[in-house]
Design a protein around this motif. Structure first.
Motif, PDB file in Angstrom:
ATOM      1  N   PHE A   1     -63.013 -14.111-146.731  1.00  0.00           N
ATOM      2  CA  PHE A   1     -63.512 -14.340-148.260  1.00  0.00           C
ATOM      3  C   PHE A   1     -64.880 -14.803-147.862  1.00  0.00           C
ATOM      4  CE2 PHE A   1     -65.071 -18.186-151.137  1.00  0.00           C
ATOM      5  CZ  PHE A   1     -64.385 -17.566-152.519  1.00  0.00           C
ATOM      6  N   LEU A   2     -65.225 -13.981-149.157  1.00  0.00           N
ATOM      7  CA  LEU A   2     -66.972 -14.016-149.393  1.00  0.00           C
ATOM      8  C   LEU A   2     -67.645 -15.365-149.907  1.00  0.00           C
ATOM      9  CD1 LEU A   2     -67.687 -10.620-149.196  1.00  0.00           C
ATOM     10  CD2 LEU A   2     -67.745 -12.210-146.965  1.00  0.00           C
ATOM     11  N   ALA A   3     -68.277 -16.471-150.344  1.00  0.00           N
ATOM     12  CA  ALA A   3     -69.159 -17.050-151.222  1.00  0.00           C
ATOM     13  C   ALA A   3     -70.324 -16.783-150.947  1.00  0.00           C
ATOM     14  CB  ALA A   3     -68.825 -18.316-150.937  1.00  0.00           C
ATOM     15  N   GLU A   4     -71.238 -15.919-151.771  1.00  0.00           N
ATOM     16  CA  GLU A   4     -72.443 -15.424-151.773  1.00  0.00           C
ATOM     17  C   GLU A   4     -73.514 -16.346-153.117  1.00  0.00           C
ATOM     18  OE1 GLU A   4     -71.203 -10.701-149.747  1.00  0.00           O
ATOM     19  OE2 GLU A   4     -71.633 -11.654-151.370  1.00  0.00           O
TER      20      GLU A   4
ATOM     21  N   ASN B   1     -61.650 -10.788-149.278  1.00  0.00           N
ATOM     22  CA  ASN B   1     -62.557  -9.644-148.471  1.00  0.00           C
ATOM     23  C   ASN B   1     -61.715  -9.796-147.357  1.00  0.00           C
ATOM     24  OD1 ASN B   1     -64.618  -8.042-147.360  1.00  0.00           O
ATOM     25  ND2 ASN B   1     -65.177  -9.875-145.678  1.00  0.00           N
ATOM     26  N   ARG B   2     -60.643  -8.623-147.907  1.00  0.00           N
ATOM     27  CA  ARG B   2     -59.159  -8.463-146.794  1.00  0.00           C
ATOM     28  C   ARG B   2     -59.390  -7.158-147.370  1.00  0.00           C
ATOM     29  NH1 ARG B   2     -53.670 -11.656-145.693  1.00  0.00           N
ATOM     30  NH2 ARG B   2     -53.298 -11.113-143.368  1.00  0.00           N
ATOM     31  N   PRO B   3     -59.532  -5.748-147.315  1.00  0.00           N
ATOM     32  CA  PRO B   3     -59.081  -5.108-148.262  1.00  0.00           C
ATOM     33  C   PRO B   3     -58.254  -3.854-147.067  1.00  0.00           C
ATOM     34  CG  PRO B   3     -61.257  -5.115-146.575  1.00  0.00           C
ATOM     35  CD  PRO B   3     -61.357  -6.179-146.750  1.00  0.00           C
ATOM     36  N   GLU B   4     -58.380  -4.682-145.600  1.00  0.00           N
ATOM     37  CA  GLU B   4     -57.321  -3.318-144.937  1.00  0.00           C
ATOM     38  C   GLU B   4     -56.037  -4.136-144.752  1.00  0.00           C
ATOM     39  OE1 GLU B   4     -58.273  -7.448-142.802  1.00  0.00           O
ATOM     40  OE2 GLU B   4     -58.920  -5.824-143.942  1.00  0.00           O
ATOM     41  N   ARG B   5     -55.741  -5.687-145.830  1.00  0.00           N
ATOM     42  CA  ARG B   5     -54.388  -6.122-146.509  1.00  0.00           C
ATOM     43  C   ARG B   5     -54.228  -5.425-148.391  1.00  0.00           C
ATOM     44  NH1 ARG B   5     -51.323  -8.563-142.926  1.00  0.00           N
ATOM     45  NH2 ARG B   5     -49.894  -8.066-144.732  1.00  0.00           N
ATOM     46  N   ARG B   6     -55.332  -5.250-148.551  1.00  0.00           N
ATOM     47  CA  ARG B   6     -55.256  -4.713-149.987  1.00  0.00           C
ATOM     48  C   ARG B   6     -55.625  -6.721-151.175  1.00  0.00           C
ATOM     49  NH1 ARG B   6     -53.979  -0.592-152.421  1.00  0.00           N
ATOM     50  NH2 ARG B   6     -53.024   1.698-151.317  1.00  0.00           N
TER      51      ARG B   6
ATOM     52  N   GLY C   1     -63.073  -8.548-155.907  1.00  0.00           N
ATOM     53  CA  GLY C   1     -62.010  -8.315-154.548  1.00  0.00           C
ATOM     54  C   GLY C   1     -62.344  -7.103-153.983  1.00  0.00           C
ATOM     55  N   GLU C   2     -62.932  -7.012-152.433  1.00  0.00           N
ATOM     56  CA  GLU C   2     -63.599  -5.641-151.742  1.00  0.00           C
ATOM     57  C   GLU C   2     -62.408  -4.857-152.041  1.00  0.00           C
ATOM     58  OE1 GLU C   2     -66.620  -5.921-150.992  1.00  0.00           O
ATOM     59  OE2 GLU C   2     -66.921  -7.830-152.111  1.00  0.00           O
ATOM     60  N   GLY C   3     -63.226  -3.752-151.724  1.00  0.00           N
ATOM     61  CA  GLY C   3     -62.258  -2.645-151.506  1.00  0.00           C
ATOM     62  C   GLY C   3     -61.408  -2.099-152.333  1.00  0.00           C
ATOM     63  N   VAL C   4     -60.313  -1.531-152.339  1.00  0.00           N
ATOM     64  CA  VAL C   4     -59.417  -0.778-153.318  1.00  0.00           C
ATOM     65  C   VAL C   4     -58.952  -1.392-154.331  1.00  0.00           C
ATOM     66  CG1 VAL C   4     -59.329   1.185-151.953  1.00  0.00           C
ATOM     67  CG2 VAL C   4     -57.114   0.094-152.364  1.00  0.00           C
TER      68      VAL C   4
END
Length: 254
Positions: free
Chosen positions: A5-8, A19-24, A55-58
């Motif tokens: 998880f990102l908090a920027e 931020n867990r794109p490998e697990r969608r 959401g990061e990734g696809v």
């Protein structure tokens, strides 16, 4: 916080992202806790003028990580579990919240959007709330908010049958407020966020609160009602069988 998880923080903008794109971006209990904590802290920070949820990734998110979720089942009467904390802060949030959605938005990936002030969706986004398929009931006050937006029968199509829908339908009944072409989500989000940040901050916050009015009382009441049924369902034979079938199907697909 968690690595998933990102908090920027960038000036007046707080960017939150799965931020867990490998697990969608399947959401774990730790991710729920991190999101709940970040949103709660933002309520008392007058310097934060806009929050974005991404959401990061696809995918935006594939919904709950069922294996992780089933290990941390809420006990009867337990109200401080991360997911319930998150739902409560969403219902009472006082900072303009904008979601940027792409790919799949499954389960809470769709219902969380009912609590965002604006939703920017990329073409091709697929929304789905498969609660009954898993032996569960709706959450996040979706059984209240969705019929108000879409009407009872359309809500039944999405909640009773769990049918998926796209950006056209989501925009038609008011879930999506802005749409972006494929590959153009970041640019469209940046434009919406820039417009918000150009407004006088106190006027923006007050208008957001006026738009919500006193509806959060009804939302919190419905959440409590749904949460009670949801917790009961988690220990039912129907849910156990449905989740076993889900994992069996996933394993068979490889």
């Amino acid at each position: 916080m968690t690595e998933h998880f990102l908090a920027e923080r960038n000036g007046a903008h707080l960017r939150l992202a799965f931020n867990r794109p490998e697990r969608r971006n399947a959401i774990t209990v730790a991710m729920y806790a991190a999101l709940a904590d970040a949103l709660t802290a933002a309520q008392d920070d007058p310097e934060i003028r806009v929050i974005t949820l991404e959401g990061e990734g696809v995918d935006f998110t594939g919904g709950n990580d069922l294996a992780d979720f089933m290990k941390e089942l809420p006990q009867d009467g337990q109200t401080d579990v991360p997911v319930w904390r998150l739902l409560r802060v969403l219902a009472t949030n006082k900072v303009p919240l904008v979601a940027a959605v792409h790919g799949n938005a499954v389960g809470i990936g769709t219902t969380i959007l009912f609590h965002c002030d604006l939703v920017v969706a990329e073409e091709g986004t697929r929304f789905k709330m498969p609660f009954t398929e898993l032996g569960l009931v709706p959450e996040a006050a979706s059984s209240l908010i969705l019929p108000q937006l879409a009407g009872r029968q359309l809500a039944a199509k999405y909640l009773l049958l769990g049918e998926a829908f796209g950006v056209d339908e989501a925009e038609r009944f008011g879930l999506v407020t802005h749409r972006a072409p494929a590959g153009g989500l970041a640019e469209r989000l940046g434009k919406v966020m820039g417009d918000l940040l150009s407004r006088p901050p106190e006027a923006l916050r007050l208008t957001q609160r006026l738009l919500r009015g006193t509806s959060h009382d009804a939302v919190l009441e419905r959440m409590e009602w749904e949460n009670g049924h949801f917790s009961e369902r988690l220990t039912s034979d129907e849910v156990k069988q449905a989740i076993m079938a889900f994992f069996a199907g996933r394993n068979a697909r490889g």
